[in-house]
Every structure is written in structure tokens, then in C-alpha cells.
Scaffold this active site. Structure first.
Site, PDB file in Angstrom:
ATOM      1  N   GLY A 170       0.817  -1.210   0.000  1.00 29.41           N
ATOM      2  CA  GLY A 170       0.000   0.000   0.000  1.00 29.41           C
ATOM      3  C   GLY A 170       0.843   1.248   0.000  1.00 29.41           C
ATOM      4  O   GLY A 170       2.043   1.215  -0.300  1.00 29.41           O
ATOM      5  N   ASN A 171       0.228   2.362   0.343  1.00 32.30           N
ATOM      6  CA  ASN A 171       0.933   3.643   0.393  1.00 32.30           C
ATOM      7  C   ASN A 171       0.337   4.494   1.508  1.00 32.30           C
ATOM      8  O   ASN A 171      -0.595   4.068   2.199  1.00 32.30           O
ATOM      9  CB  ASN A 171       0.859   4.353  -0.960  1.00 32.30           C
ATOM     10  CG  ASN A 171      -0.562   4.542  -1.442  1.00 32.30           C
ATOM     11  OD1 ASN A 171      -1.338   5.298  -0.852  1.00 32.30           O
ATOM     12  ND2 ASN A 171      -0.939   3.840  -2.512  1.00 32.30           N
ATOM     13  N   LEU A 172       0.872   5.698   1.673  1.00 29.38           N
ATOM     14  CA  LEU A 172       0.509   6.541   2.812  1.00 29.38           C
ATOM     15  C   LEU A 172      -0.640   7.508   2.543  1.00 29.38           C
ATOM     16  O   LEU A 172      -0.991   8.303   3.404  1.00 29.38           O
ATOM     17  CB  LEU A 172       1.734   7.349   3.256  1.00 29.38           C
ATOM     18  CG  LEU A 172       2.919   6.536   3.780  1.00 29.38           C
ATOM     19  CD1 LEU A 172       4.103   7.443   4.071  1.00 29.38           C
ATOM     20  CD2 LEU A 172       2.522   5.766   5.032  1.00 29.38           C
ATOM     21  N   SER A 173      -1.262   7.444   1.374  1.00 30.80           N
ATOM     22  CA  SER A 173      -2.322   8.398   1.065  1.00 30.80           C
ATOM     23  C   SER A 173      -3.534   8.183   1.968  1.00 30.80           C
ATOM     24  O   SER A 173      -4.010   7.058   2.144  1.00 30.80           O
ATOM     25  CB  SER A 173      -2.748   8.254  -0.399  1.00 30.80           C
ATOM     26  OG  SER A 173      -3.808   9.143  -0.690  1.00 30.80           O
ATOM     27  N   ALA A 222      -3.921   7.606  -4.891  1.00 28.86           N
ATOM     28  CA  ALA A 222      -2.605   7.002  -5.112  1.00 28.86           C
ATOM     29  C   ALA A 222      -2.840   5.540  -5.471  1.00 28.86           C
ATOM     30  O   ALA A 222      -3.127   4.714  -4.595  1.00 28.86           O
ATOM     31  CB  ALA A 222      -1.746   7.138  -3.861  1.00 28.86           C
TER      32      ALA A 222
END
Length: 399
Positions: free
Chosen positions: A207-210, A274
Site C-alpha cells: 500500500g501507500n501513505l495516502s 494514489a
């Protein structure tokens, strides 16, 4: 600011008391104008006590003050909450048979309708045509929420959260009656937000930090400017913005499917989410265990579909405007310009991320690149300010 709160005859009328409180505590001067039916749910004494002003439903009360003209003329904002199918039908057809409907005809300020009714009533072709008419004229008709209705029924038609309605109205007031606050009325806008997650096994993912805060700000501002908004949200944990259709997704594939479906009749698509570039080639149906003395097996990755490029190259509606976002950590503008050329979108919002920038923050700073070569700098400030500027650029292209 002078705010007129119109209350029509629905069970959600009691929730308008909280909306009245928010306006009053924020320093606004509020006049409540209920319909006769609304007083079956909340009495005149309650509205008068909460607003500090007399309450009337008919044009024949206080005739010497000409209330059917004066109330609308002096208003900076007119909010109908709840707005029943009946009051919207009267507003759409110019019927003026009580004080509230007369006020609607005389008001020259922004008008916001917060509908609340059963799903069948909201979906009826007559209601939908009336809503379309009001939006075309510049009124902000926010989408009702989905949830528990009167009795045991559940569906779309629930009165939105009063705090969310207040925030939308605050944005409308901020722009003002002459600032084109409903310049997106009649438009269908699609916004993606958040960050996709690609599962490795039942408990792990890439995943990502968005967090979705910029996408949610875009959706909220667009709704305040009169648009019908579809918000495709990936793994967000934010309050639902008032007045938008919310579609929740998890993976890049799910986001692609939802965005393509919503974009079929959209005037503009803004890809603020994102989206993961890669996903695991193989999903493990049980938790991956570590084995003592052995190195972990490498994770094979495959590319995800490029949703922004696909939408840019295969526009589903004539004149559709497509906007992308580029989160960069180095060579920000150079990478942004290359991405704009590669993706084929009309506008690209480029911002630097990392070290506490952008992701999870209430503020943002960016440069909006245009396909025609122009660049618009967005100074550091609230994400809603970036949203307003971006919608200005989109509105120019839609015109």
C-alpha cells in the site's frame, strides 16, 4: 451573514435544529421559515427559541413587513433542510403558495437543498427531473445519504449529517453570491481518493501513505459549487462529504472498475487517488509464515492497469476533462512534465511528498501543469484552496 433556514415537512426536520445551532454558534444571523407541514414535526416555539426570531409559515402573517419579499431579498444564503420532493417540485416549477416558496422566488443569493425522503421518491423520474432543473439554474442540490430511513427501510434518501451540510454551506458562503459558487451546477464530476491496497495474504498488503484528504476536499468543494459528484474512495477513514455519491473500493482493479463506470457520463474525472503501480503476482490464501533459518521467498510483482492513461486515451464523454496527480520525491517538475506527456491528461497536479509533506496533512503545495504548456503554482495552504483553484481551471475548460 444572513442565513434563511427553510424547513419542509419531513421526519428529518428535527435534525435541522442541529444545523441551526451550527449556524448560530458560528455568528450567522438565522431566520427559520418552516412549511406548515414541518410544524407537525418540530413546533414553531422550538424554532423561535433556537433562532431568537418569530416564525411564520404564511405570507399573511406580519404583512406590513412584506415578509414574502423581504426575507429572500436580505438573505446571503438560503438553505432548505430537509428538502422534500414536494418543496423541490414547487421550487422547480415556480409555485409560491406559502412563505417559504415565496422566499425561494425572491432570493438572489446562493440556494442549497439538502434532500431527505424515501429511496423510491428520490429515484422517481419526476424528482430527478426537478433536481436537474434546480441544478441547471445554479442551485446546489446535494446528494442524500445512504442509510436507515423512516421505519425499517434502508437506502438512499437519508438526511446528510448536519455537520457535513454546515461545512458545505460554509464553503458556499466563503465564495459568495457573485463568485460563481454554482459554476459547476449541472456537471457530473468523478473524483478518486485514498490509496489502493494489493493483498499479499489475508493479513498483509502492498500500500501507500495516502489518506484521501485531498480527494475528499476536491469532492466537497465541487459539491459546494453545485456539481453532482461521484467519489471513488480507496481505503479511507474520513467523514463522508455531504452531497456526494460515495463508492468504496480496495484494490487498483476495483478502483479502475468503479471509475470507468462513473466516468461514462462525467464532464470531468480527477484521479487524486494514489493507485498502486504493482500487485503481487500470486495471492496466498493463508498467512505467509516465517521459517526459522530460511530467507523469505521473494515477492513477484506484476503491473496494475494504468487507470489515468486509459481514461485519458479513451474519453467516454464528449469534451471530458481528465486530471491526474503526481506525487514526487525528487526532480518534481521534470518528472511531472514527463508524466503529463506520457499519460495524455489535460491537467496534472504535481506535488512533493515525503518528510511530512502532503500525505495525511491538512495543507498542500503544488504546481498544476497543463497540456498547453502553462503552469499554475498553488502556494502552501489548505487542501480546499488547491481544490478551488483546480476546479477553476477545469471549469474554464468545460466552458
Amino acid at each position: 451573514m444572513n442565513v434563511v433556514l427553510g424547513v419542509s415537512g419531513g421526519i428529518a426536520a428535527y435534525k435541522a435544529c442541529e444545523l441551526l445551532r451550527r449556524f448560530s454558534e458560528s455568528g450567522h444571523d438565522v431566520r427559520v421559515v418552516p412549511t406548515a407541514s414541518a410544524l407537525h414535526f418540530v413546533g414553531a416555539a422550538t424554532w423561535s427559541a433556537l433562532s431568537g426570531k418569530p416564525v411564520a409559515t404564511e405570507v399573511w402573517e406580519g404583512v406590513h413587513e412584506v415578509p414574502h419579499v423581504r426575507i429572500g431579498q436580505h438573505a446571503d444564503l438560503l438553505v432548505i433542510a430537509p428538502a422534500t420532493a414536494d418543496i423541490m417540485a414547487k421550487a422547480a416549477h415556480g409555485i409560491a403558495d406559502d412563505l417559504l416558496t415565496n422566499t425561494l422566488l425572491t432570493a438572489r443569493c446562493p440556494v442549497v437543498f439538502a434532500p431527505a425522503m424515501h429511496t423510491e421518491m428520490w429515484e422517481h423520474p419526476a424528482t430527478q427531473e426537478n433536481v436537474a432543473t434546480l441544478r441547471r439554474r445554479g442551485a446546489v442540490v446535494i446528494e442524500p445519504a445512504v442509510g436507515r430511513l423512516t421505519g425499517v427501510d434502508t437506502g438512499k434518501g437519508r438526511f446528510p449529517d448536519p455537520d457535513a451540510i454546515f461545512e458545505l454551506c460554509r464553503r458556499v458562503l466563503t465564495r459568495g453570491a457573485d463568485a460563481g459558487q454554482a459554476d459547476l451546477a449541472g456537471r457530473h464530476l468523478v473524483v478518486s481518493a485514498g490509496g489502493t491496497r494489493e493483498p499479499l495474504d489475508p493479513v498483509r498488503f502492498l500500500g501507500n501513505l495516502s489518506t484521501g484528504r485531498q480527494g475528499y476536499a476536491l469532492a466537497a468543494v465541487a459539491a459546494a459549487r453545485g456539481a453532482r459528484v461521484t467519489l471513488v474512495a480507496a481505503n479511507t477513514d474520513l467523514p463522508d462529504p455531504a452531497g456526494v455519491d460515495l463508492v468504496r473500493v480496495g484494490t487498483a482493479a476495483e478502483l479502475r472498475e468503479a471509475v470507468l463506470a462513473a466516468a461514462a457520463d462525467a464532464d470531468a474525472v480527477v484521479m487524486a487517488a494514489a493507485v498502486a503501480d504493482f500487485r503481487p503476482a500470486h495471492y496466498k490464501h493463508v498467512k505467509i509464515k516465517k521459517v526459522e533459518g530460511e530467507s523469505p521467498a521473494p515477492v513477484e510483482l506484476v503491473r496494475n492497469p494504468d487507470v489515468l492513461a486509459e481514461i485519458s486515451q479513451q474519453r467516454q464523454a464528449p469534451g471530458q476533462v481528465v486530471v491526474g496527480f503526481a506525487a514526487e520525491t525528487d526532480d518534481v517538475l521534470a518528472n511531472g512534465r514527463a508524466k503529463l506527456a506520457r499519460k495524455g491528461c489535460d491537467l496534472l497536479v504535481v506535488n512533493e511528498v515525503g518528510r511530512g509533506r502532503a500525505f495525511g496533512s491538512a495543507d498542500n503545495e503544488a504546481v498544476i501543469l497543463s497540456r498547453d504548456g502553462s503552469e499554475t503554482a498553488v502556494p502552501f495552504g489548505p487542501k480546499a484552496a488547491l481544490a478551488d483553484l483546480l476546479w477553476d481551471l477545469v471549469a474554464e475548460r468545460l466552458r
